[in-house]
Motif scaffolding. Structure first.
Motif, short mmCIF file in Angstrom:
data_model
loop_
_atom_site.label_atom_id
_atom_site.label_comp_id
_atom_site.label_asym_id
_atom_site.label_seq_id
_atom_site.Cartn_x
_atom_site.Cartn_y
_atom_site.Cartn_z
N ASN A 265 0.87 -1.18 0.00
CA ASN A 265 0.00 0.00 0.00
C ASN A 265 0.91 1.23 0.00
N LYS B 99 0.13 4.27 -0.38
CA LYS B 99 -0.52 5.47 0.19
C LYS B 99 -0.29 6.68 -0.73
N HIS C 296 -9.65 1.03 4.81
CA HIS C 296 -8.38 1.23 5.51
C HIS C 296 -8.63 2.16 6.70
N GLU D 85 -5.52 -5.11 10.55
CA GLU D 85 -4.51 -4.09 10.76
C GLU D 85 -4.81 -3.35 12.06
N ALA E 253 -0.66 -0.27 15.29
CA ALA E 253 0.57 -0.81 14.70
C ALA E 253 0.86 -0.21 13.32
N ILE E 254 -0.05 0.60 12.79
CA ILE E 254 0.15 1.10 11.43
C ILE E 254 1.07 2.31 11.42
N GLY E 255 2.21 2.16 10.79
CA GLY E 255 3.15 3.27 10.63
C GLY E 255 3.79 3.70 11.94
N GLY F 9 0.60 -3.85 9.66
CA GLY F 9 0.98 -3.02 10.80
C GLY F 9 2.46 -3.16 11.05
N SER F 10 3.24 -2.26 10.39
CA SER F 10 4.69 -2.25 10.57
C SER F 10 5.36 -3.59 10.27
N LEU G 6 -0.42 -6.95 4.37
CA LEU G 6 -0.65 -5.66 3.72
C LEU G 6 0.44 -4.75 4.30
N GLY H 78 2.67 -1.22 4.36
CA GLY H 78 2.72 0.20 4.03
C GLY H 78 4.16 0.64 3.81
N GLY H 79 4.76 1.23 4.85
CA GLY H 79 6.09 1.84 4.75
C GLY H 79 7.13 0.97 4.06
C1 PEP Z 1 -0.91 0.09 6.04
O1 PEP Z 1 -1.03 1.29 5.88
O2 PEP Z 1 -1.76 -0.66 5.55
C2 PEP Z 1 0.22 -0.39 6.81
C3 PEP Z 1 0.17 -1.62 7.26
O3 PEP Z 1 1.25 0.48 7.02
P1 PEP Z 1 2.66 0.15 7.72
O4 PEP Z 1 3.17 -1.13 7.14
O5 PEP Z 1 3.53 1.32 7.38
O6 PEP Z 1 2.41 0.04 9.19
#
Ligand code: PEP
Length: 250
Positions: free
Chosen positions: A9, A11, A94, A164, A168-170, A208-209, A228, A230-231
Motif C-alpha cells: 500500500n 498510500k 483502511h 490491521e 501498529a500502522i506506521g 501493521g509495521s 498488507l 505500508g512503509g
Molecule cells: C498500512 O497502511 O496498511 C500499513 C500496514 O502500514 P505500515 O506497514 O507502514 O504500518
C-alpha cells in the motif's frame, strides 16, 4: 491451501520517477514463486504501474473506490474505472479512510460490493485502536467491522480480509505473532458464520509495521496468509525480502 499474498500500500507517496524505479526493482524480483504479489499505488500512478507490470506476476490495485457506480461524486474514483485501467484489487475500509474521512462499516460494505460487482477483489481492512485493545474490546470491534462489511453481501468473490491493528500502522509497533494469530483465528471463526464466504479459503492478511525482520515469525501463524505492507513496501529491498519470507512459508 491458501496461497500467501503480499500487498504493498503505497498510500499518498511517489512521483512518476520514483514509481518507475520502484516498479523496475520489483519487476526484476518477481521470479519468486509461491507468493502472490500486488501493489496499490495512488490512483494517478495506476496506469503507469499496470503498464510496467504487464506480463509479470505483479498485480495492481487501488487504495480505495467509490461506493457509487458513476455520477456526480467529485474527486471519487469508481470501481469500474479501476477495473478498466487493469486493476485486480482494491483496498477498502483502511483505518486512515475510517479515521480521516469518517468511513462507516456501511460505506465500507457498499464499496466492497461496488468492487465485486465489476470483478475487482476487495481487501477489506479491519482493526482496533490502542484504546480499544487496552479496554479489551479488540475482538468486539473487529467482529462489528467484519459483520458490518460482510453480512448483507450477496457476492463476495475473491474477498481478502486485512487485520490491521490501528496502533501498529506506521508506528513501528507490531502485534506479537501470538496476538496476530489469535485475532486471525478469531476472524476466521467469524467468517464461518457469514453466508457466501468460504472461511477456509479466504485469505486473512496482517498489516501493521511489517518488515523483513518480523515477517517470517508473523507468517508462521497458521491463519496468517500474508501481509498488507505500508512503509516497507516503498523500499524495494524490504518489500522483496518480505515477499521471500511469504514465499518460503508456503
Ligand atoms: C498500512 O497502511 O496498511 C500499513 C500496514 O502500514 P505500515 O506497514 O507502514 O504500518
Amino acid at each position: 491451501m491458501r496461497q500467501p499474498l503480499v500487498v504493498g500500500n503505497w498510500k499518498m507517496h511517489g512521483s512518476r520517477a520514483s514509481v518507475a524505479s520502484l516498479l523496475d526493482s520489483l519487476v526484476a524480483a518477481q521470479r519468486l514463486s509461491g507468493a502472490e504479489v500486488a501493489v496499490c499505488p495512488s490512483h494517478v500512478h495506476i496506469a503507469q504501474a499496470v503498464e510496467r507490470c504487464a506480463g509479470t506476476q505483479i498485480a495492481v490495485g487501488g487504495q480505495d473506490c467509490s461506493h457509487a457506480e458513476e455520477g456526480a461524486y467529485t474527486g471519487d474514483v469508481a470501481a469500474a474505472m479501476l477495473a478498466d485501467l487493469g486493476c485486480r484489487w482494491v483496498i477498502v475500509g483502511h483505518s486512515e479512510r475510517r479515521q480521516y474521512y469518517g468511513e462507516s462499516d456501511a460505506l465500507v460494505a457498499a464499496k466492497a460490493s461496488a468492487a465485486v460487482s465489476v470483478g475487482l477483489q476487495p481487501i477489506i481492512c479491519v482493526g482496533e485502536t490502542r484504546a480499544q485493545r487496552e479496554a479489551n474490546e479488540a475482538e468486539a470491534v473487529v467482529a462489528a467491522q467484519i459483520q458490518g462489511a460482510l453480512q448483507a453481501q450477496e457476492d463476495l468473490a475473491g474477498l481478502v480480509i486485512a487485520y490491521e491493528p490501528v496502533w501498529a500502522i506506521g508506528t513501528g509497533l507490531t502485534a506479537s505473532p501470538e496476538q496476530a494469530q489469535q485475532m486471525h483465528a478469531y476472524i476466521r471463526s467469524l467468517l464461518e458464520g457469514i453466508a457466501n464466504v468460504d472461511a477456509q479459503t479466504t485469505r486473512i492478511l496482517y498489516g501493521g509495521s511489517v518488515k523483513p525482520g518480523n515477517a517470517s515469525e508473523l507468517f508462521a501463524g497458521e491463519d496468517i496468509d500474508g501481509a498488507l505492507v505500508g512503509g516497507a513496501s516503498l523500499v524495494a529491498d524490504d518489500f522483496r525480502a518480505i515477499l521471500e519470507c511469504a514465499a518460503r512459508q508456503r
